[in-house]
Design an enzyme around this catalytic site. Structure first.
Site, PDB file in Angstrom:
ATOM      1  N   GLU A 180      38.778 -21.050  72.415  1.00 39.90           N
ATOM      2  CA  GLU A 180      38.062 -21.475  73.441  1.00 39.90           C
ATOM      3  C   GLU A 180      37.963 -22.117  74.313  1.00 39.90           C
ATOM      4  O   GLU A 180      37.647 -22.095  75.138  1.00 39.90           O
ATOM      5  CB  GLU A 180      38.112 -22.884  72.685  1.00 39.90           C
ATOM      6  CG  GLU A 180      38.203 -23.807  71.780  1.00 39.90           C
ATOM      7  CD  GLU A 180      38.042 -25.614  71.586  1.00 39.90           C
ATOM      8  OE1 GLU A 180      36.919 -26.732  71.311  1.00 39.90           O
ATOM      9  OE2 GLU A 180      38.965 -26.222  72.060  1.00 39.90           O
ATOM     10  N   CYS A 196      39.048 -55.216  83.159  1.00 41.93           N
ATOM     11  CA  CYS A 196      37.725 -54.569  83.071  1.00 41.93           C
ATOM     12  C   CYS A 196      37.043 -55.254  81.371  1.00 41.93           C
ATOM     13  O   CYS A 196      37.763 -56.757  82.205  1.00 41.93           O
ATOM     14  CB  CYS A 196      37.690 -53.245  82.609  1.00 41.93           C
ATOM     15  SG  CYS A 196      35.901 -52.657  83.120  1.00 41.93           S
ATOM     16  N   GLN A 207      36.249 -59.315  81.530  1.00 43.84           N
ATOM     17  CA  GLN A 207      35.496 -60.231  80.911  1.00 43.84           C
ATOM     18  C   GLN A 207      35.586 -61.163  79.109  1.00 43.84           C
ATOM     19  O   GLN A 207      35.318 -61.956  79.090  1.00 43.84           O
ATOM     20  CB  GLN A 207      34.684 -58.547  79.362  1.00 43.84           C
ATOM     21  CG  GLN A 207      33.825 -58.291  81.282  1.00 43.84           C
ATOM     22  CD  GLN A 207      33.341 -56.510  80.201  1.00 43.84           C
ATOM     23  OE1 GLN A 207      33.010 -56.597  79.315  1.00 43.84           O
ATOM     24  NE2 GLN A 207      32.864 -56.037  81.624  1.00 43.84           N
ATOM     25  N   HIS A 219      38.822 -50.962  88.113  1.00 46.39           N
ATOM     26  CA  HIS A 219      40.075 -50.822  87.325  1.00 46.39           C
ATOM     27  C   HIS A 219      41.677 -50.585  88.547  1.00 46.39           C
ATOM     28  O   HIS A 219      41.423 -49.127  88.845  1.00 46.39           O
ATOM     29  CB  HIS A 219      40.132 -49.183  85.990  1.00 46.39           C
ATOM     30  CG  HIS A 219      39.204 -49.284  85.485  1.00 46.39           C
ATOM     31  ND1 HIS A 219      40.019 -50.062  83.985  1.00 46.39           N
ATOM     32  CD2 HIS A 219      38.715 -49.540  85.048  1.00 46.39           C
ATOM     33  CE1 HIS A 219      39.334 -49.830  83.371  1.00 46.39           C
ATOM     34  NE2 HIS A 219      37.872 -49.832  83.764  1.00 46.39           N
ATOM     35  N   GLU A 240      44.498 -49.587  88.495  1.00 51.92           N
ATOM     36  CA  GLU A 240      44.978 -48.526  87.290  1.00 51.92           C
ATOM     37  C   GLU A 240      45.297 -46.986  88.505  1.00 51.92           C
ATOM     38  O   GLU A 240      46.393 -46.431  88.269  1.00 51.92           O
ATOM     39  CB  GLU A 240      45.349 -48.832  86.117  1.00 51.92           C
ATOM     40  CG  GLU A 240      44.672 -48.067  85.709  1.00 51.92           C
ATOM     41  CD  GLU A 240      43.402 -49.276  85.404  1.00 51.92           C
ATOM     42  OE1 GLU A 240      42.924 -50.280  85.708  1.00 51.92           O
ATOM     43  OE2 GLU A 240      42.230 -48.753  83.683  1.00 51.92           O
TER      44      GLU A 240
HETATM   45  N1  GLN Z   1      33.326 -52.542  77.005  1.00 49.80           N
HETATM   46  C1  GLN Z   1      32.696 -53.015  78.519  1.00 49.80           C
HETATM   47  C2  GLN Z   1      31.360 -52.862  79.428  1.00 49.80           C
HETATM   48  O1  GLN Z   1      31.250 -51.598  79.217  1.00 49.80           O
HETATM   49  C3  GLN Z   1      34.812 -53.145  79.412  1.00 49.80           C
HETATM   50  C4  GLN Z   1      34.391 -51.182  79.264  1.00 49.80           C
HETATM   51  C5  GLN Z   1      36.136 -51.506  80.932  1.00 49.80           C
HETATM   52  O2  GLN Z   1      36.959 -51.931  79.590  1.00 49.80           O
HETATM   53  N2  GLN Z   1      36.008 -50.511  80.805  1.00 49.80           N
HETATM   54  O3  GLN Z   1      31.252 -53.285  80.019  1.00 49.80           O
END
Ligand code: GLN
Length: 532
Positions: free
Chosen positions: A150, A382, A386, A508, A510
């Site tokens: 590759e 993220c 949620q 994010h 991080e």
């Molecule tokens: N699955 C969720 C979304 O698409 C969270 C994505 C994530 O944690 N990076 O919104």
């Protein structure tokens, strides 16, 4: 004219080419040179965004919203180089571009071939970064191991570049393994000789051989490698295992890699100086007064690389808080099966990272409920934000079946859902909300106390968003909305008041943490984990 360092790897994968490239970048920056780093990945995916973390590890997101290889995370953590989508070149990207040009008729009349068309495209992509970023030196890491089918077009491209640029403008650093054979009580140079042999078969002679080894390289071994691989003895540089990846730049400098590069390129620059890094990072790693135990409740726990930047960001903040990080990796499905207290009763902080798909979701929600009720410091990232919203909606607001439409399209209470613009999207590649967006922070919140700024820029990678229809009810019940992307009217940060530290963000953080500059949210999360 920029100079090029091509980093290749031999013998086996996972030798730490990414860390080596980042460390070389760090050393050169300390000499006053402007550098940048490119990763070439030989797979056919256009980017790693469509791969499972078990296949590829974490997807690192650049500020301009590219989904890239996790090695770019190392480059940004070690150096000041600004990385964008052009810093990750994949076979998929190269072919996509060549085939698009072919269809447009740009090669009209010609047979389109690997050499010269694919190799030219690779070379142009590399040169574009070197020129656009106005660097003194560009480091190009070639993914894979010499001998793989590759990566051949990439190696052919760098062979041509070395020839075209000439002496003093391009070098190859080849990283190999010098294994220690216990039964013989010896280190062995043969695999290195063979891998350099493979490189030379395709026309590349290494200028420096970095020898990764768990034992000291004997004088005999060094001489042998020099003789058989046709390099100077000083160009055989030991890369002995160190305790922390952040020690690598210092170890390589001690072995004289800085002086070697200066000589090969005939550079006029300052002497290297890593004392800042040594004081701010290394000394702290080796001196701590306490432990801090943090649970990471995810679903790609078995793989070390899947939450790379999260583990690193936790580590940066632990050392900044004078403590030794102990990470307890917990598979959220285990919580579903066996109950939560068993896993979380001995931790000082709980982090729920990002993710996709419904496997393990309920376990994450239970872990968040545990953190909320038991007042254990919590950081949600993220998907972690949620699920924190889902938990709060279900268990505090009484919306029993609250969910994200990612997991239940028909839920009665879609507290997390798709924006209209996302509902129309069919393609999966590079179609999420990606890259840096501005977030306005509300004063007198934990978020503000961490950042001490009203406007911040943070990187995103998700499709689903907090559903604003639920904002006022959740607010009434005590959820604080402390960060917003004003232009899109989107919630970016939520937190709780009567809790030592419960903060969750849609972005994010991080990706922006560095060992000598830890991310403020991680820093305060760890700080409260220590205090509570
Ligand atoms: N699955 C969720 C979304 O698409 C969270 C994505 C994530 O944690 N990076 O919104």
């Amino acid at each position: 004219m920029p100079k090029y360092i091509f980093v290749t790897g031999g013998v086996v994968s996972s030798l730490g080419k990414g860390i080596a490239s980042a460390s070389i970048g760090k050393i050169l920056e300390s000499m006053g040179l402007k550098i940048n780093i490119i990763k070439c990945d030989p797979y056919i995916n256009v980017d790693p965004g469509t791969m499972n973390p078990f296949q590829h590890g974490e997807v690192y997101v650049t500020k301009d919203g590219a989904e890239t290889d996790l090695d770019l995370g190392h480059y940004e953590r070690y150096t000041n180089a600004v990385l964008t989508r052009d810093n990750n070149i994949t076979t998929g990207k190269i072919y996509y571009s060549v085939i698009t040009k072919e269809r447009k008729g740009e090669y009209l009349g010609k047979t389109v071939q690997i050499i010269p068309h694919i190799t030219d495209e690779i070379k142009n992509n590399i040169k574009k970064v070197a020129y656009n970023k106005r660097v003194d030196i560009i480091i190009v890491e070639i993914g894979g191991t010499v001998g793989d089918i590759e990566s051949l077009p990439f190696l052919e491209a760098i062979r041509q570049m070395k020839l075209e640029l000439g002496r003093g403008y391009a070098i190859n650093i080849h990283l190999t393994l010098v294994p220690y054979i216990k039964s013989a009580g010896e280190i062995k140079t043969k695999p290195t000789q063979h891998s350099v042999g493979r490189l030379r078969e395709i026309g590349i002679s290494p200028d420096i051989i970095l020898c990764r080894s768990e034992r000291k390289l004997t004088k005999e071994a060094r001489d042998k490698i020099a003789l058989f691989c046709n390099v100077d003895r000083e160009a055989v540089v030991p890369a002995i295992d160190v305790k922390s990846i952040y020690e690598v730049p210092i170890a390589l400098r001690k072995e004289g890699l800085d002086r070697l590069i200066v000589r090969l390129f005939n550079l006029k620059c300052y002497d290297s100086d890593l004392s800042g890094w040594e004081n701010k990072v290394l000394k702290k790693i080796n001196h701590y007064s306490k432990d801090v135990k943090i649970a990471v409740v995810g679903k790609y726990i078995a793989l070390q690389d899947a939450y790379k930047s999260i583990y690193e960001a936790l580590f940066h903040s632990a050392i900044a808080n004078d403590s030794k990080l102990v990470i307890k990796k917990i598979d959220s499905e285990d919580i579903e099966k066996n109950g939560v207290a068993k896993y979380l009763k001995d931790v000082q902080g709980i982090l729920v990272p990002g993710g996709f798909g419904d496997r393990g979701i309920e376990g994450k929600i239970i872990a968040i409920q545990y953190a909320r009720k038991n007042k254990i410091p919590f950081l949600g990232i993220c998907l972690g934000m949620q699920t924190a919203v889902i938990e709060f909606s279900r268990n505090v607001c009484g919306f029993r079946n609250a969910n994200s439409t990612e997991f239940n399209k028909k839920t009665k209470h879609p507290v997390i859902s798709l924006l209209e613009e996302q509902q129309k999207v069919i393609d999966k590649g590079a179609t999420m909300r990606l890259g840096a967006y501005e977030c306005k922070i509300k004063k007198d919140t934990k978020a503000y106390n961490s950042y001490r700024r009203e406007v911040i820029l943070e990187r995103h990678r998700h499709r689903y968003e907090f559903n604003n229809e639920y904002r006022s009810v959740l607010e009434e019940k005590g959820l604080i909305f402390s960060g917003f992307y004003l232009e899109g009217n989107l919630v970016e940060i939520v937190e709780l008041k009567d809790h030592p530290w419960f903060v969750a963000c849609q972005f994010h953080p991080e990706f922006k943490s560095k060992p000598d500059n830890p991310h403020p949210l991680f820093k305060n999360f760890i700080k409260s984990a220590i205090i509570v």
